[in-house]
Design a protein around this motif. Structure first.
Motif, PDB file in Angstrom:
ATOM      1  N   GLU A  18     -11.588  29.061  34.066  1.00 11.49           N
ATOM      2  CA  GLU A  18     -12.716  28.923  33.142  1.00 11.49           C
ATOM      3  C   GLU A  18     -13.799  28.022  33.733  1.00 11.49           C
ATOM      4  OE1 GLU A  18      -8.908  28.968  30.545  1.00 11.49           O
ATOM      5  OE2 GLU A  18      -9.629  27.906  32.323  1.00 11.49           O
ATOM      6  N   LEU A  19     -13.386  26.875  34.267  1.00 11.20           N
ATOM      7  CA  LEU A  19     -14.343  25.874  34.730  1.00 11.20           C
ATOM      8  C   LEU A  19     -14.895  26.163  36.119  1.00 11.20           C
ATOM      9  CD1 LEU A  19     -12.356  22.732  33.519  1.00 11.20           C
ATOM     10  CD2 LEU A  19     -14.447  23.635  32.489  1.00 11.20           C
ATOM     11  N   ALA A  20     -14.117  26.864  36.947  1.00  9.22           N
ATOM     12  CA  ALA A  20     -14.506  27.060  38.343  1.00  9.22           C
ATOM     13  C   ALA A  20     -14.814  28.513  38.682  1.00  9.22           C
ATOM     14  CB  ALA A  20     -13.406  26.534  39.265  1.00  9.22           C
ATOM     15  N   SER A  21     -15.109  29.336  37.678  1.00  7.08           N
ATOM     16  CA  SER A  21     -15.394  30.747  37.953  1.00  7.08           C
ATOM     17  C   SER A  21     -16.746  30.933  38.629  1.00  7.08           C
ATOM     18  CB  SER A  21     -15.353  31.549  36.652  1.00  7.08           C
ATOM     19  OG  SER A  21     -16.345  31.086  35.746  1.00  7.08           O
ATOM     20  N   ASN A 324     -14.780  16.013  18.347  1.00  2.52           N
ATOM     21  CA  ASN A 324     -13.711  16.209  19.343  1.00  2.52           C
ATOM     22  C   ASN A 324     -14.057  17.295  20.359  1.00  2.52           C
ATOM     23  OD1 ASN A 324     -12.039  14.405  17.693  1.00  2.52           O
ATOM     24  ND2 ASN A 324     -11.825  16.161  16.330  1.00  2.52           N
ATOM     25  N   SER A 325     -15.302  17.320  20.805  1.00  7.91           N
ATOM     26  CA  SER A 325     -15.773  18.409  21.659  1.00  7.91           C
ATOM     27  C   SER A 325     -16.488  17.885  22.894  1.00  7.91           C
ATOM     28  CB  SER A 325     -16.712  19.328  20.866  1.00  7.91           C
ATOM     29  OG  SER A 325     -16.030  19.941  19.786  1.00  7.91           O
ATOM     30  N   ILE A 326     -16.705  18.789  23.848  1.00  5.42           N
ATOM     31  CA  ILE A 326     -17.418  18.475  25.085  1.00  5.42           C
ATOM     32  C   ILE A 326     -18.558  19.478  25.222  1.00  5.42           C
ATOM     33  CG2 ILE A 326     -17.254  18.259  27.591  1.00  5.42           C
ATOM     34  CD1 ILE A 326     -14.217  17.782  27.173  1.00  5.42           C
ATOM     35  N   ILE A 327     -19.786  18.976  25.251  1.00  8.62           N
ATOM     36  CA  ILE A 327     -20.956  19.836  25.369  1.00  8.62           C
ATOM     37  C   ILE A 327     -21.582  19.564  26.738  1.00  8.62           C
ATOM     38  CG2 ILE A 327     -23.078  20.612  24.275  1.00  8.62           C
ATOM     39  CD1 ILE A 327     -20.588  20.797  22.493  1.00  8.62           C
ATOM     40  N   MET A 328     -21.473  20.525  27.637  1.00 11.08           N
ATOM     41  CA  MET A 328     -21.973  20.340  29.004  1.00 11.08           C
ATOM     42  C   MET A 328     -23.503  20.456  29.047  1.00 11.08           C
ATOM     43  SD  MET A 328     -19.160  22.022  31.511  1.00 11.08           S
ATOM     44  CE  MET A 328     -17.408  21.748  31.288  1.00 11.08           C
ATOM     45  N   PRO A 329     -24.110  20.137  30.212  1.00 15.76           N
ATOM     46  CA  PRO A 329     -25.565  20.007  30.283  1.00 15.76           C
ATOM     47  C   PRO A 329     -26.352  21.192  29.732  1.00 15.76           C
ATOM     48  CG  PRO A 329     -24.584  19.196  32.296  1.00 15.76           C
ATOM     49  CD  PRO A 329     -23.482  19.823  31.507  1.00 15.76           C
ATOM     50  N   HIS A 330     -27.466  20.849  29.062  1.00 13.95           N
ATOM     51  CA  HIS A 330     -28.482  21.796  28.610  1.00 13.95           C
ATOM     52  C   HIS A 330     -27.951  22.784  27.563  1.00 13.95           C
ATOM     53  CE1 HIS A 330     -30.855  20.131  31.825  1.00 13.95           C
ATOM     54  NE2 HIS A 330     -29.934  20.462  32.712  1.00 13.95           N
ATOM     55  N   ILE A 342     -14.077  21.980  20.881  1.00 12.55           N
ATOM     56  CA  ILE A 342     -14.766  23.030  21.624  1.00 12.55           C
ATOM     57  C   ILE A 342     -15.257  22.465  22.955  1.00 12.55           C
ATOM     58  CG2 ILE A 342     -16.671  24.692  21.594  1.00 12.55           C
ATOM     59  CD1 ILE A 342     -14.580  25.214  19.448  1.00 12.55           C
ATOM     60  N   VAL A 343     -15.200  23.277  24.015  1.00  8.85           N
ATOM     61  CA  VAL A 343     -15.805  22.940  25.303  1.00  8.85           C
ATOM     62  C   VAL A 343     -16.851  24.000  25.595  1.00  8.85           C
ATOM     63  CG1 VAL A 343     -15.457  22.578  27.768  1.00  8.85           C
ATOM     64  CG2 VAL A 343     -13.682  21.875  26.150  1.00  8.85           C
ATOM     65  N   THR A 344     -18.129  23.607  25.630  1.00 12.59           N
ATOM     66  CA  THR A 344     -19.185  24.559  25.975  1.00 12.59           C
ATOM     67  C   THR A 344     -19.650  24.286  27.395  1.00 12.59           C
ATOM     68  OG1 THR A 344     -21.076  23.219  25.244  1.00 12.59           O
ATOM     69  CG2 THR A 344     -19.930  24.509  23.560  1.00 12.59           C
ATOM     70  N   ASP A 345     -19.767  25.333  28.186  1.00 14.07           N
ATOM     71  CA  ASP A 345     -20.262  25.192  29.557  1.00 14.07           C
ATOM     72  C   ASP A 345     -21.784  25.074  29.542  1.00 14.07           C
ATOM     73  OD1 ASP A 345     -20.328  25.114  32.340  1.00 14.07           O
ATOM     74  OD2 ASP A 345     -18.735  26.601  32.530  1.00 14.07           O
ATOM     75  N   THR A 346     -22.388  24.938  30.715  1.00  9.33           N
ATOM     76  CA  THR A 346     -23.829  24.676  30.819  1.00  9.33           C
ATOM     77  C   THR A 346     -24.657  25.796  30.194  1.00  9.33           C
ATOM     78  OG1 THR A 346     -23.768  25.663  33.020  1.00  9.33           O
ATOM     79  CG2 THR A 346     -23.605  23.269  32.888  1.00  9.33           C
ATOM     80  N   ILE A 366     -16.461  28.026  25.693  1.00 11.93           N
ATOM     81  CA  ILE A 366     -17.616  28.927  25.660  1.00 11.93           C
ATOM     82  C   ILE A 366     -18.235  28.934  27.055  1.00 11.93           C
ATOM     83  CG2 ILE A 366     -19.874  29.348  24.649  1.00 11.93           C
ATOM     84  CD1 ILE A 366     -18.910  27.893  22.150  1.00 11.93           C
ATOM     85  N   LYS A 367     -18.376  30.107  27.641  1.00 16.28           N
ATOM     86  CA  LYS A 367     -18.873  30.248  29.016  1.00 16.28           C
ATOM     87  C   LYS A 367     -20.324  29.807  29.142  1.00 16.28           C
ATOM     88  CE  LYS A 367     -18.053  34.024  31.217  1.00 16.28           C
ATOM     89  NZ  LYS A 367     -17.962  35.466  31.555  1.00 16.28           N
ATOM     90  N   ASN A 368     -20.717  29.526  30.378  1.00 15.66           N
ATOM     91  CA  ASN A 368     -22.107  29.139  30.616  1.00 15.66           C
ATOM     92  C   ASN A 368     -23.063  30.275  30.287  1.00 15.66           C
ATOM     93  OD1 ASN A 368     -21.177  30.641  32.935  1.00 15.66           O
ATOM     94  ND2 ASN A 368     -22.992  29.956  34.023  1.00 15.66           N
ATOM     95  N   HIS A 369     -24.228  29.919  29.777  1.00 16.57           N
ATOM     96  CA  HIS A 369     -25.291  30.850  29.400  1.00 16.57           C
ATOM     97  C   HIS A 369     -24.870  31.812  28.276  1.00 16.57           C
ATOM     98  CE1 HIS A 369     -28.133  29.761  32.603  1.00 16.57           C
ATOM     99  NE2 HIS A 369     -27.075  29.618  33.380  1.00 16.57           N
ATOM    100  N   SER A 370     -23.761  31.506  27.589  1.00 14.70           N
ATOM    101  CA  SER A 370     -23.340  32.356  26.478  1.00 14.70           C
ATOM    102  C   SER A 370     -24.168  32.057  25.232  1.00 14.70           C
ATOM    103  CB  SER A 370     -21.860  32.145  26.162  1.00 14.70           C
ATOM    104  OG  SER A 370     -21.051  32.563  27.223  1.00 14.70           O
ATOM    105  N   ILE A 371     -24.335  33.056  24.389  1.00 12.82           N
ATOM    106  CA  ILE A 371     -24.954  32.896  23.078  1.00 12.82           C
ATOM    107  C   ILE A 371     -23.908  33.252  22.038  1.00 12.82           C
ATOM    108  CG2 ILE A 371     -26.780  33.643  21.522  1.00 12.82           C
ATOM    109  CD1 ILE A 371     -28.475  34.310  23.952  1.00 12.82           C
ATOM    110  N   VAL A 372     -23.596  32.306  21.181  1.00 14.42           N
ATOM    111  CA  VAL A 372     -22.530  32.508  20.186  1.00 14.42           C
ATOM    112  C   VAL A 372     -23.148  32.538  18.796  1.00 14.42           C
ATOM    113  CG1 VAL A 372     -20.383  31.631  19.235  1.00 14.42           C
ATOM    114  CG2 VAL A 372     -20.886  31.310  21.665  1.00 14.42           C
TER     115      VAL A 372
END
Length: 372
Positions: A18-21, A324-330, A342-346, A366-372
């Motif tokens: 997930e993190l290194a794809s 209890n979540s991690i929101i990555m940059p931008h 929840i962990v959201t990628d960039t 949630i993958k990077n550049h995803s719209i949920v």
């Protein structure tokens, strides 16, 4: 310090799909404003090393952008400094490397041309703050071939399968080494960092070329534990191993404990450096409510953030609740949205009024550049 630093950027990318794809393991964001590469780089710089190379494998664009010329680590130099090796073929070695030895074969000329007496090898998936001067002094005192850095930790079966475990005799010499075992209980856990003399490392690489060895942990450490003088240096500070999405989440949440946070980022060995972004300070609206969280610069917070880590450039909309979540940059969290575990990628975008609920033992990603 008379030592060459070698950092492997992607030794366990297969365990963090997930993190290194789309990025190198070394470029994974951590702790609100850092990347995993910042920790081994800072450890080496704080220990006095000024010649460091990073061996990449794939998806290394964001890593190169982050490291740049190395000026944020005082490594932008005419002599020495930092050098990034993209993957390339040498002789019969084609394609991506298949282990640390296979990677070292491809930079053998660089190692041989270096004038340093010692070499420090390190992966990027182990987080710690260590002084390598003490490790090298120990290495010299033991007349060691290889000095492995380890820490004592209690493992579960599902957390041991990506680790190297050591058993030592009374002198501190390794008499058994287990590579990626399935076990539990208290063990000496390797930090995937080793010190050795440069001449000795060269002899290992030449032997690996002759015998077609590729894996340092299996073909050298475990296979030659009785014939080589392998000693262990115990590290007692903060330690985290990022080898899955769950371990990333768990260890990130550990940073909300102020004592553990200070033991990592404010240790006597030195600070952890990262790329300077020059972001504006975070803006908090009058209705913002933030508790026990790490909030990086450049954010706009208009909702509630509790027990969470928010990276640079994140926008949290009005009446949104993040726990209890991690929101990555931008990332953008819309108005009235609710997130828990929840962990959201960039650049992830969560629409208004969305409710996303994960669990602490199974966070939702949630993958990077995803719209949920």
């Amino acid at each position: 310090m008379n030592a060459l630093g070698i950092i492997f950027s992607d030794m366990q990318d297969w365990s963090m799909t997930e993190l290194a794809s789309h990025r190198s393991v070394a470029a994974i964001p951590f702790g609100g404003r850092y990347r995993l590469i910042d920790f081994p780089l800072s450890n080496m710089v704080n220990s006095g090393m000024n010649k460091i190379c990073i061996i990449t494998k794939s998806n290394y664009r964001s890593l190169m952008e982050h490291v740049g010329s190395g000026k944020d680590w005082d490594l932008s130099r005419k002599k020495g400094g930092i050098l990034i090796f993209p993957p390339y073929a040498v002789g019969e070695n084609h394609g991506l490397f298949k282990g640390r030895l296979d990677a070292l074969k491809r930079v053998l000329d660089y190692i041989s041309s270096s004038k340093e007496k010692y070499v420090v090898l390190s992966d990027c998936d182990m987080i710690c703050n260590i002084d390598y001067n003490k490790v090298i002094s120990y290495h010299e005192s033991k007349n060691s071939d290889i000095t492995a850095i380890y820490t004592k930790a209690t493992l579960e079966k599902n957390s041991s399968i990506h680790k190297i475990l050591y058993e030592f005799d009374e002198e501190g010499r390794a008499d058994d080494i287990l590579v990626y075992p399935i076990t539990q209980g208290s063990h000496n856990v390797g930090l995937n960092s080793w010190v050795m003399n440069k001449d000795f490392l060269e002899s290992i690489i030449y032997d690996a070329i002759a015998r077609n060895y590729k894996d340092f942990s299996c073909d050298v450490l475990a296979a030659k534990v009785h014939s080589l003088r392998i000693f262990g240096y115990e590290y007692n500070g903060f330690y985290a191993h990022i080898d899955s999405l769950q371990s990333y989440y768990d260890n990130s949440m550990e940073l909300l404990n102020i004592e553990k946070q200070q033991s990592l980022f404010y240790a006597k060995t030195g600070p952890i450096y990262t790329k300077t972004k020059d972001s504006a300070p975070t803006k908090y609206s009058k209705d913002a409510n933030v508790k026990n969280s790490l909030i990086a610069s450049g954010c706009i917070i208009e909702g509630t953030v509790e027990n969470s880590i928010v990276f640079r450039g994140v926008k949290v909309g009005k009446n949104a609740v993040i726990k209890n979540s991690i929101i990555m940059p931008h990332g953008t969290i819309g108005e009235n949205a609710q997130l828990n575990s929840i962990v959201t990628d960039t650049y992830a975008y969560v629409n208004n009024d969305r409710v996303l609920l994960g669990y602490s033992n199974c966070p939702f990603f949630i993958k990077n550049h995803s719209i949920v």
